[in-house]
Scaffold this active site. Sequence first.
Site, PDB file in Angstrom:
ATOM      1  N   GLU A 250     -46.009  72.198  28.314  1.00  0.00           N
ATOM      2  CA  GLU A 250     -45.861  71.720  26.857  1.00  0.00           C
ATOM      3  C   GLU A 250     -46.886  70.497  26.699  1.00  0.00           C
ATOM      4  OE1 GLU A 250     -41.947  71.158  25.317  1.00  0.00           O
ATOM      5  OE2 GLU A 250     -42.869  69.703  23.678  1.00  0.00           O
TER       6      GLU A 250
ATOM      7  N   ASP B  93     -40.198  71.311  27.234  1.00  0.00           N
ATOM      8  CA  ASP B  93     -39.037  70.258  27.342  1.00  0.00           C
ATOM      9  C   ASP B  93     -37.771  70.996  26.978  1.00  0.00           C
ATOM     10  OD1 ASP B  93     -40.464  67.897  27.410  1.00  0.00           O
ATOM     11  OD2 ASP B  93     -40.715  67.707  25.572  1.00  0.00           O
TER      12      ASP B  93
ATOM     13  N   TYR C  11     -63.908  68.745   5.215  1.00  0.00           N
ATOM     14  CA  TYR C  11     -64.986  67.660   4.861  1.00  0.00           C
ATOM     15  C   TYR C  11     -66.105  68.287   4.314  1.00  0.00           C
ATOM     16  CZ  TYR C  11     -61.872  63.856   6.285  1.00  0.00           C
ATOM     17  OH  TYR C  11     -60.894  63.020   6.462  1.00  0.00           O
TER      18      TYR C  11
END
Lengths: 338, 555
Positions: free
Chosen positions: A172, A224, A79
């Site tokens: 995670e 996972d 930006y």
Amino acid sequence: MYENMDNGIFPEIVIPSRSVKNLVYDEELEQYILGLSKVKRSSQNIKHIRPFTQLVWLAFFVNKLLKQGKTSTLRDVYYSAQAYNIDFKDQPESDDIITDLEAAFSRAREDFSIYPEERSAVFGDLTIEYTVKGYEGKRLNLASHPDGYLIGPSLSTCEFVETSAEMVIAVEKGGVFTRFVEEKVHERYNAIIIDTAGQPPRSTRYILKRLNKEMHLPVYILTDGDVYGEHIAMVIVAGSANAAHIRDLTVPTAKWIGVWGTDILKYKLPSIPLTDQDVKRIHELKKDPRYNKELWQRELDVFLKIRKKSELEAFAKYGLTAIVDKYLRDKLDEAKSF
Amino acid sequence: MMKKSVSFAEISPSEFFYRNRDLAGFSNPTRALYSATRELVENSLDACELIGVLPEIFIRITPLDKDEKQPDPKSYILKVQDNGPGVDPKYLPNAFGRVFFGSKFRLRQARGMFGMGGTMSILYGQITTNKPVKVISSTNDGKAYKFEMMIDIRENVPIILSKESIPTEGITGTSVEIALQGDFYRASSKLQEYFKQTAVVTPYANIVYLDAIGRIWYYERVTKLMTTPPIETLPHPYGIDVEALRRLLQDTSEETLSKFMYKNFHRVGENIARRFLEFSGFKEALNPKALTNQQIVSFVDALHRYDGFLKPDASCLSPINKEILEAGILKELKPEFIATSIRPPSAYSGFPFIVEVGVAYGGKILPPRLTLFRFANRIPLLYDEGNDISWKIINEDIDWRHYNVGTDAPVALITHVCSTKVPYKTVGKEYLADRPEIERELKNALREVLRQLQTYLSRKGSMAMVQRKIGIYNKYLPMIATFVTELSDVKKLPKYKSLLDKSEDKDENKIIDEKEDEPKIVTDDKKVILSENVLDYEKDGVNKSAKQTTIEDFK
């Protein structure tokens, strides 16, 4: 560049090529590094002049940040560019130019005071001392706030003072991180807990590395039970191909303790079938030299064989705390043996 | 039992066309008004061109009944006047009052095919309004003759109602005025289109058209260059059929076949005649009149099979020519780019032909799509475009992308085929049959002009590109200079302005694609097998919810 322009010569910038073709796996460093190819970007070339200007602007902007002791984020850079009439078409384009600057100096963007949007968090008995402007010398124990501490510019630059912890456990996702804090894993296992929030940002990997190197803490990674989780662990261990131009971000001794494919079978975890995409990625990673180790290959093969994946939350089948009470203990014990 | 008697009556050519007027383009009042105007205008243009006079054509359509409130279709008076050579009063009644009496049976390119168009218009006017035609014509003898005539359709003869002479002071020309039923309201746009397109191929003519609702359309002469009048030629052996040969044999006074041949056939001399007769097995000395019917048939057959005849020459043709075509296109379409292709003469079945093609691009007049203007022997063809060979080529054989011409590009194609015999598919003279010889020439000509258009467009494109590039340098170089100045911690900007000038005369070929800049990769034996995808899911923060996403989602 200034002199060139002054003398009527179009300035040029030469940076290492970040093309996939220029990625080389270094057996000794056990990570990807950039090869010898270079990319020349010339202000004379009509196709180069835009990214050339963007890169020069970024150098100018970073120079301002460093001089004034300010920090910025990837989004903030994107930006801020608009204020200078630098037209990035989207944030990935500006992120890419930031990576170019990293490659040009072989330094991480954090060295340029540019941070990702904070996502990652840390919790545990670790006393730090700030070095950021206005907080110099202040100390803080990272077990004081149960939501954990965002790993941002000030944590990334702090000094580690002391810790009673014996290990670092990186997980995670935020949900499991919060469960671990609630279940007092930091006390029961004497651990510092880190939420990687998916693929860990470099500042988080850098903290992991420092905890490992400076505080001599072993790092264990819990993800996972799928190919993405395994790769999150791999990036902590051996770095990402994306950041091949940066060294010293890897924790070669870090251990991925689960969830493995074998665990899905062993603990009879609820699971869902692999997608075609999953299978494709497993095949891609099997060819990746970072995976040239027995455990990593074995688990990829198991995923392929059972065609199943499970989330960390799957342990809720055995009660909300089972993952901490049973699984984590089992796996840590197991990890110590390899 | 009495035998039933069946009577057969001969019908005259007038009668034949009276009964079959649909064939000749007089099928309804709209079409009839358009066809009648066209036939008379074409006769006038032909007449002027034949003697090399710059045409001055005046056309007027007025309602017969001044009460304008009467709806179409209704009776109109059509007047067409020219400054041609005029018609000798001796021949005038037959020329205008008798079907098939015209000068166009010889082989010479002319707009009309049978010379009957004018008479057909008169005939049509007579049967719809029962009014006589008024013809005023002046040759060069200082007097004009005014005839009022009707046609006796059964007998195919003119009936002269009145004849008077008027002094003319040396002006020549012909004026024909007929009353006919028409639908001006519906025909008006076709008529405008007809005049506009006619003006494209006859920019050397002044055409003034006063229409039925009082508007004047003026098509101004922009060049004094005229097409060369065609020379009459003998028929080529390939173009001869049994009936044509029979007539030639009837008329001939030659006593040997070989003499008959080189007196009556185009580009046949003694040698060729002798070789042909050897080939066909006819005796040179045979009297032409002695040929039997059977022999006539096999003679024609041999004519068509023999490949030793020379190609017909094109002196009997009158192409538009490059300068005239371009002047006409420029005048009526005002495009920003014109290219033309005039093909060398060629022949089909013994009829010579020339294909001319023009392309016009851009400007304020052309609509943003492809427009096709078709001409045959300088007549605009306005109906049945979809069946025409040019249209077929444009739609099926031209790969427009190859020429960088988009579907919304303001492009006009002008095709002209001139021949002693244009292969129309119908008597209405509206579209060309697909003769392979003509198709090939059209295709070549179209491709040639389109290549020129493509060159123009890409040059125009690269001009725009250069402009854009200069803009890009002007935008970025000052920025670079500013940033570099601050980075170098100095106050004064570098003298980068000279770079702006350099960038302008840069040869665009020097600009290398960014990809090409990447040098060849170095790696040795450490072969890297890494998929680009891996890079994607190594991005920071890629987690469960984001795993299936792409870079785009990280905006």
